[in-house]
Design a protein around this motif. Structure first.
Motif, PDB file in Angstrom:
ATOM      1  N   THR A  90      54.379  19.244  17.878  1.00 61.56           N
ATOM      2  CA  THR A  90      53.726  20.431  18.448  1.00 61.56           C
ATOM      3  C   THR A  90      54.341  20.790  19.789  1.00 61.56           C
ATOM      4  OG1 THR A  90      51.644  19.871  17.334  1.00 61.56           O
ATOM      5  CG2 THR A  90      51.526  21.398  19.199  1.00 61.56           C
ATOM      6  N   PHE A  91      54.548  19.783  20.630  1.00 64.97           N
ATOM      7  CA  PHE A  91      55.184  20.013  21.929  1.00 64.97           C
ATOM      8  C   PHE A  91      56.570  20.623  21.757  1.00 64.97           C
ATOM      9  CE2 PHE A  91      58.373  18.355  24.884  1.00 64.97           C
ATOM     10  CZ  PHE A  91      57.936  18.889  26.076  1.00 64.97           C
ATOM     11  N   ALA A  92      57.376  20.043  20.861  1.00 65.59           N
ATOM     12  CA  ALA A  92      58.744  20.520  20.657  1.00 65.59           C
ATOM     13  C   ALA A  92      58.762  21.949  20.129  1.00 65.59           C
ATOM     14  CB  ALA A  92      59.486  19.588  19.697  1.00 65.59           C
ATOM     15  N   PHE A  93      57.810  22.276  19.239  1.00 56.34           N
ATOM     16  CA  PHE A  93      57.761  23.627  18.687  1.00 56.34           C
ATOM     17  C   PHE A  93      57.354  24.645  19.752  1.00 56.34           C
ATOM     18  CE2 PHE A  93      55.406  27.154  16.807  1.00 56.34           C
ATOM     19  CZ  PHE A  93      56.372  27.670  15.957  1.00 56.34           C
ATOM     20  N   VAL A  94      56.289  24.345  20.479  1.00 55.06           N
ATOM     21  CA  VAL A  94      55.803  25.286  21.496  1.00 55.06           C
ATOM     22  C   VAL A  94      56.855  25.487  22.581  1.00 55.06           C
ATOM     23  CG1 VAL A  94      54.076  25.648  23.294  1.00 55.06           C
ATOM     24  CG2 VAL A  94      53.377  24.810  21.047  1.00 55.06           C
ATOM     25  N   ALA A  95      57.459  24.386  23.040  1.00 54.58           N
ATOM     26  CA  ALA A  95      58.483  24.483  24.077  1.00 54.58           C
ATOM     27  C   ALA A  95      59.732  25.179  23.551  1.00 54.58           C
ATOM     28  CB  ALA A  95      58.832  23.091  24.601  1.00 54.58           C
ATOM     29  N   GLY A  96      60.024  24.983  22.273  1.00 51.50           N
ATOM     30  CA  GLY A  96      61.246  25.546  21.700  1.00 51.50           C
ATOM     31  C   GLY A  96      61.149  27.008  21.325  1.00 51.50           C
ATOM     32  N   ILE A  97      59.957  27.497  20.982  1.00 56.69           N
ATOM     33  CA  ILE A  97      59.808  28.875  20.502  1.00 56.69           C
ATOM     34  C   ILE A  97      59.526  29.848  21.648  1.00 56.69           C
ATOM     35  CG2 ILE A  97      57.314  28.880  20.084  1.00 56.69           C
ATOM     36  CD1 ILE A  97      60.008  30.297  17.683  1.00 56.69           C
ATOM     37  N   THR A  98      59.056  29.333  22.782  1.00 59.39           N
ATOM     38  CA  THR A  98      58.717  30.217  23.903  1.00 59.39           C
ATOM     39  C   THR A  98      59.978  30.672  24.638  1.00 59.39           C
ATOM     40  OG1 THR A  98      58.306  28.206  25.204  1.00 59.39           O
ATOM     41  CG2 THR A  98      56.385  29.323  24.284  1.00 59.39           C
ATOM     42  N   PRO A  99      59.882  31.802  25.363  1.00 61.96           N
ATOM     43  CA  PRO A  99      61.075  32.307  26.059  1.00 61.96           C
ATOM     44  C   PRO A  99      61.602  31.311  27.084  1.00 61.96           C
ATOM     45  CG  PRO A  99      59.343  33.969  25.999  1.00 61.96           C
ATOM     46  CD  PRO A  99      58.723  32.686  25.513  1.00 61.96           C
ATOM     47  N   GLY A 100      62.888  31.225  27.147  1.00 62.49           N
ATOM     48  CA  GLY A 100      63.569  30.361  28.104  1.00 62.49           C
ATOM     49  C   GLY A 100      65.029  30.775  28.148  1.00 62.49           C
ATOM     50  N   ALA A 108      56.155  11.249  27.617  1.00 61.74           N
ATOM     51  CA  ALA A 108      54.862  11.350  26.940  1.00 61.74           C
ATOM     52  C   ALA A 108      54.846  10.765  25.534  1.00 61.74           C
ATOM     53  CB  ALA A 108      54.428  12.821  26.877  1.00 61.74           C
ATOM     54  N   TYR A 109      55.997  10.744  24.840  1.00 64.73           N
ATOM     55  CA  TYR A 109      55.980  10.402  23.413  1.00 64.73           C
ATOM     56  C   TYR A 109      56.905   9.231  23.067  1.00 64.73           C
ATOM     57  CZ  TYR A 109      53.970  15.046  23.570  1.00 64.73           C
ATOM     58  OH  TYR A 109      53.196  16.137  23.891  1.00 64.73           O
ATOM     59  N   ALA A 110      57.179   8.376  24.067  1.00 57.75           N
ATOM     60  CA  ALA A 110      58.079   7.245  23.830  1.00 57.75           C
ATOM     61  C   ALA A 110      57.533   6.258  22.806  1.00 57.75           C
ATOM     62  CB  ALA A 110      58.378   6.525  25.140  1.00 57.75           C
ATOM     63  N   GLY A 111      56.227   6.323  22.501  1.00 58.59           N
ATOM     64  CA  GLY A 111      55.640   5.408  21.532  1.00 58.59           C
ATOM     65  C   GLY A 111      55.553   5.977  20.124  1.00 58.59           C
ATOM     66  N   VAL A 112      56.360   7.004  19.824  1.00 62.03           N
ATOM     67  CA  VAL A 112      56.274   7.636  18.507  1.00 62.03           C
ATOM     68  C   VAL A 112      56.682   6.667  17.392  1.00 62.03           C
ATOM     69  CG1 VAL A 112      58.604   8.643  18.654  1.00 62.03           C
ATOM     70  CG2 VAL A 112      56.861   9.701  17.168  1.00 62.03           C
ATOM     71  N   VAL A 113      57.606   5.766  17.669  1.00 55.02           N
ATOM     72  CA  VAL A 113      57.969   4.693  16.728  1.00 55.02           C
ATOM     73  C   VAL A 113      58.036   3.391  17.508  1.00 55.02           C
ATOM     74  CG1 VAL A 113      59.265   6.220  15.174  1.00 55.02           C
ATOM     75  CG2 VAL A 113      60.462   5.049  17.020  1.00 55.02           C
TER      76      VAL A 113
END
Length: 201
Positions: A13-23, A133-138
């Protein structure tokens, strides 16, 4: 390798929101799509995807230690990147209609787009935030860094690709000088505006 699904969905979700917004990346891809079309902008998109994934991996595997030891480096890089983006915004604002620049213009290439990630303030914030924030994903830090880098790069493909496709769809309209001038100035203003939130964090 055990994947922790609750962290995975949060990361995605973080990657999608950060990736789709203007930058900077998305605005530059859309502008390139308008100016050069879909096919000629693909190396730019590929460079963004590869460069961002590589950046996450390199930061995750030790570059963050350098920033902790020399904290003044990151603000200097942010300022340098912001100055570069202001220069790019000026070039966009003053660009001529498509028909007038077709012969001599050249889109950003793979290596330039990949290298641009290192002076892109939004890319830095995204990379550092994802790793923190997500270093514990695996299970295992090394596996987590690889997983985060690959997942963020994969999610960036449709996100940034959508901006490029949208720009390419406007290509015919942008042959009209009356349409090109306000479009270019709007994109330039948005590019400069996209710097501010990350520059002053």
């Amino acid at each position: 390798m055990t994947i922790h699904s609750e962290v995975l969905w949060a990361l995605a979700t973080f990657a999608f929101v950060a990736g789709i917004t203007p930058g900077p990346n998305n605005l530059m891809l859309m502008t390139s799509g308008v100016k050069y079309g879909f096919g000629r902008t693909l190396p730019h998109l590929s460079g963004v995807i590869f460069g961002f994934g590589l950046m996450i991996a390199v930061v995750g595997f030790g570059l963050d230690i350098l920033f902790q030891r020399f904290p003044q480096i990151l603000p200097i890089m942010r300022i340098a990147g912001s100055i570069y983006m202001v220069w790019l915004a000026l070039k966009i604002a003053l660009a001529k209609p498509i028909g007038e620049v077709e012969a001599g213009g050249r889109p950003i290439g793979f290596l330039a787009a990949a290298g641009f990630q290192w002076v892109n303030p939004k890319a830095w914030v995204m990379a550092l935030s994802a790793l923190a924030a997500y270093a514990g994903v695996v299970d295992g830090y090394t596996s987590s860094v690889f997983f985060i880098a690959v997942l963020c790069a994969l999610i960036a493909v449709p996100c940034s690709g959508a901006w490029m496709v949208f720009g390419a769809s406007l290509r015919r309209l942008m042959t009209d000088p009356r349409a090109v001038r306000p479009f270019n100035w709007t994109m330039a203003a948005l590019l400069v505006a996209s710097i501010a939130p990350t520059l002053f964090e």
